[in-house]
Design a protein around this motif. Sequence first.
Motif, PDB file in Angstrom:
ATOM      1  N   VAL A 105      -4.922  10.819 -45.901  1.00 24.34           N
ATOM      2  CA  VAL A 105      -3.352  10.945 -45.864  1.00 24.34           C
ATOM      3  C   VAL A 105      -2.806  11.488 -44.784  1.00 24.34           C
ATOM      4  O   VAL A 105      -2.994  12.412 -44.043  1.00 24.34           O
ATOM      5  CB  VAL A 105      -2.405  11.764 -47.217  1.00 24.34           C
ATOM      6  CG1 VAL A 105      -2.132  11.818 -46.969  1.00 24.34           C
ATOM      7  CG2 VAL A 105      -3.610  11.701 -48.172  1.00 24.34           C
ATOM      8  N   TYR A 106      -2.027  10.363 -44.118  1.00 23.00           N
ATOM      9  CA  TYR A 106      -0.673  10.433 -43.143  1.00 23.00           C
ATOM     10  C   TYR A 106       0.178  10.288 -43.453  1.00 23.00           C
ATOM     11  O   TYR A 106       0.745   9.691 -44.482  1.00 23.00           O
ATOM     12  CB  TYR A 106      -1.561   9.512 -42.124  1.00 23.00           C
ATOM     13  CG  TYR A 106      -0.488   9.223 -40.867  1.00 23.00           C
ATOM     14  CD1 TYR A 106      -0.352  10.339 -40.143  1.00 23.00           C
ATOM     15  CD2 TYR A 106       1.140   8.761 -40.742  1.00 23.00           C
ATOM     16  CE1 TYR A 106       0.920  10.644 -39.422  1.00 23.00           C
ATOM     17  CE2 TYR A 106       1.695   8.555 -40.666  1.00 23.00           C
ATOM     18  CZ  TYR A 106       1.144   9.641 -38.932  1.00 23.00           C
ATOM     19  OH  TYR A 106       2.894   9.771 -38.506  1.00 23.00           O
ATOM     20  N   ALA A 107       0.952  11.329 -43.678  1.00 22.79           N
ATOM     21  CA  ALA A 107       1.699  11.608 -43.382  1.00 22.79           C
ATOM     22  C   ALA A 107       3.350  12.253 -42.903  1.00 22.79           C
ATOM     23  O   ALA A 107       3.108  12.705 -41.873  1.00 22.79           O
ATOM     24  CB  ALA A 107       2.068  13.101 -45.178  1.00 22.79           C
ATOM     25  N   SER A 108       4.881  11.196 -42.989  1.00 30.18           N
ATOM     26  CA  SER A 108       4.945  11.508 -42.355  1.00 30.18           C
ATOM     27  C   SER A 108       7.301  11.460 -42.773  1.00 30.18           C
ATOM     28  O   SER A 108       6.156  11.573 -43.452  1.00 30.18           O
ATOM     29  CB  SER A 108       4.787  11.115 -40.873  1.00 30.18           C
ATOM     30  OG  SER A 108       6.052  11.055 -39.879  1.00 30.18           O
ATOM     31  N   SER A 109       7.530  11.938 -41.597  1.00 32.16           N
ATOM     32  CA  SER A 109       8.741  12.181 -42.224  1.00 32.16           C
ATOM     33  C   SER A 109       9.672  11.060 -42.328  1.00 32.16           C
ATOM     34  O   SER A 109      10.740  11.136 -42.011  1.00 32.16           O
ATOM     35  CB  SER A 109       9.839  13.908 -41.740  1.00 32.16           C
ATOM     36  OG  SER A 109       9.545  13.757 -40.344  1.00 32.16           O
TER      37      SER A 109
ATOM     38  N   GLN B 266       6.961  11.023 -45.984  1.00 30.18           N
ATOM     39  CA  GLN B 266       6.781   8.872 -46.468  1.00 30.18           C
ATOM     40  C   GLN B 266       4.710   9.116 -46.604  1.00 30.18           C
ATOM     41  O   GLN B 266       4.515   9.759 -45.211  1.00 30.18           O
ATOM     42  CB  GLN B 266       7.061   8.053 -44.780  1.00 30.18           C
ATOM     43  CG  GLN B 266       8.382   8.004 -45.119  1.00 30.18           C
ATOM     44  CD  GLN B 266       8.760   6.856 -46.625  1.00 30.18           C
ATOM     45  OE1 GLN B 266       8.308   6.394 -46.722  1.00 30.18           O
ATOM     46  NE2 GLN B 266       9.491   7.624 -46.998  1.00 30.18           N
ATOM     47  N   VAL B 267       4.424   8.159 -47.041  1.00 29.10           N
ATOM     48  CA  VAL B 267       2.858   8.312 -46.953  1.00 29.10           C
ATOM     49  C   VAL B 267       1.848   7.130 -46.657  1.00 29.10           C
ATOM     50  O   VAL B 267       2.293   6.115 -47.020  1.00 29.10           O
ATOM     51  CB  VAL B 267       2.611   9.154 -48.478  1.00 29.10           C
ATOM     52  CG1 VAL B 267       0.941   9.565 -48.607  1.00 29.10           C
ATOM     53  CG2 VAL B 267       2.517  10.858 -48.523  1.00 29.10           C
ATOM     54  N   PHE B 268       0.950   7.456 -46.156  1.00 26.99           N
ATOM     55  CA  PHE B 268      -0.043   6.342 -45.830  1.00 26.99           C
ATOM     56  C   PHE B 268      -1.366   6.601 -46.937  1.00 26.99           C
ATOM     57  O   PHE B 268      -2.029   7.985 -46.006  1.00 26.99           O
ATOM     58  CB  PHE B 268      -0.402   5.838 -44.908  1.00 26.99           C
ATOM     59  CG  PHE B 268      -1.343   3.779 -44.253  1.00 26.99           C
ATOM     60  CD1 PHE B 268      -0.116   3.059 -44.775  1.00 26.99           C
ATOM     61  CD2 PHE B 268      -2.306   4.961 -44.217  1.00 26.99           C
ATOM     62  CE1 PHE B 268      -1.927   2.139 -44.947  1.00 26.99           C
ATOM     63  CE2 PHE B 268      -2.772   3.545 -44.386  1.00 26.99           C
ATOM     64  CZ  PHE B 268      -2.638   2.144 -44.028  1.00 26.99           C
TER      65      PHE B 268
ATOM     66  N   LYS C 210       1.005  11.969 -53.307  1.00 21.79           N
ATOM     67  CA  LYS C 210       1.898  12.294 -54.930  1.00 21.79           C
ATOM     68  C   LYS C 210       2.295  13.681 -54.198  1.00 21.79           C
ATOM     69  O   LYS C 210       3.489  14.011 -54.003  1.00 21.79           O
ATOM     70  CB  LYS C 210       1.131  12.358 -55.998  1.00 21.79           C
ATOM     71  CG  LYS C 210       0.612  11.395 -56.089  1.00 21.79           C
ATOM     72  CD  LYS C 210       0.715  11.383 -57.640  1.00 21.79           C
ATOM     73  CE  LYS C 210       0.305  10.493 -58.015  1.00 21.79           C
ATOM     74  NZ  LYS C 210       0.130  10.415 -59.764  1.00 21.79           N
ATOM     75  N   LEU C 211       1.663  14.695 -52.981  1.00 15.49           N
ATOM     76  CA  LEU C 211       2.105  16.552 -53.110  1.00 15.49           C
ATOM     77  C   LEU C 211       2.871  16.050 -51.931  1.00 15.49           C
ATOM     78  O   LEU C 211       3.858  16.755 -52.022  1.00 15.49           O
ATOM     79  CB  LEU C 211       0.869  17.499 -53.080  1.00 15.49           C
ATOM     80  CG  LEU C 211       1.682  18.280 -52.672  1.00 15.49           C
ATOM     81  CD1 LEU C 211       2.097  18.995 -53.477  1.00 15.49           C
ATOM     82  CD2 LEU C 211       0.229  19.390 -52.521  1.00 15.49           C
ATOM     83  N   CYS C 212       2.476  15.376 -50.744  1.00 15.89           N
ATOM     84  CA  CYS C 212       3.081  14.646 -49.949  1.00 15.89           C
ATOM     85  C   CYS C 212       4.737  14.139 -49.794  1.00 15.89           C
ATOM     86  O   CYS C 212       5.475  14.969 -49.571  1.00 15.89           O
ATOM     87  CB  CYS C 212       2.200  13.869 -48.390  1.00 15.89           C
ATOM     88  SG  CYS C 212       1.091  14.984 -48.124  1.00 15.89           S
ATOM     89  N   GLN C 213       4.267  13.332 -50.815  1.00 18.72           N
ATOM     90  CA  GLN C 213       5.619  12.575 -51.421  1.00 18.72           C
ATOM     91  C   GLN C 213       6.284  13.384 -52.161  1.00 18.72           C
ATOM     92  O   GLN C 213       7.903  13.136 -51.747  1.00 18.72           O
ATOM     93  CB  GLN C 213       5.304  11.378 -52.574  1.00 18.72           C
ATOM     94  CG  GLN C 213       4.327  10.541 -51.541  1.00 18.72           C
ATOM     95  CD  GLN C 213       3.843   9.322 -53.371  1.00 18.72           C
ATOM     96  OE1 GLN C 213       4.082   9.416 -53.728  1.00 18.72           O
ATOM     97  NE2 GLN C 213       4.318   7.705 -52.083  1.00 18.72           N
TER      98      GLN C 213
END
Length: 156
Positions: A55-59, A35-37, A27-30
Motif C-alpha cells: 500500500v502506497y498512500a499519500s495526501s 489517496q491509496v494505491f 481502507k484504514l489509510c483512506q
Amino acid sequence: MEKIQLNWKIAGKAGDGVMLAAKFFAKLCQHHGLQVFNYYEYPSLIKGGHQTGQVYASSESASCQRRHLDLLVLFHPKFLAFHLDALDEKSVVLINAKSFDSSQYPQLKARVITIPFSQLAKQEVGDALMANMMMIAASAKFFDFKSDQLLELVKK
C-alpha cells in the motif's frame, strides 16, 4: 497542509491472510484521508507460496507503488531476503517471531522489531489467523493513525 506519504508492505505465505491485511490497511489509510494505491503479488503457487500486498498512500496523488519501504511486515522471517533491496536505514521491518538473527543479512540496514503475533493471537483470541489484524494494529501505531478509526473499521 503537510504532505504525507507512506509505503507499507506485508509478506507471507498464501493462506496467511496477506491479501486481506493489505486491503484492510488500504481502507484504514483512506479513512485517514489519504489517496491509496494497492499492489498485490501472488504467483500461481499452491498454499504456502510467497505473497505480498503493498500500500502506497499519500495526501496527494497515489497512482503507483514505490520501491523504498517505510514499513515491511513479515509473517515469516525467511521472506526478508525477497525485500532487502527496498529497505534502507529509515525503514522498519516488523517480523512475526520471538527472535531474529540479523547476522544472516549483513546488508540489512533497516531496524528490525520482532513480535510473536501468531502466538499472541492464539493465546489471546484463540486463533493464530488473527495475527494479521494484530499486524495491522501495530502498523497503524507505527504511522500514528487514530485508534478509534481502526476500531470503527474493524467493527464494519
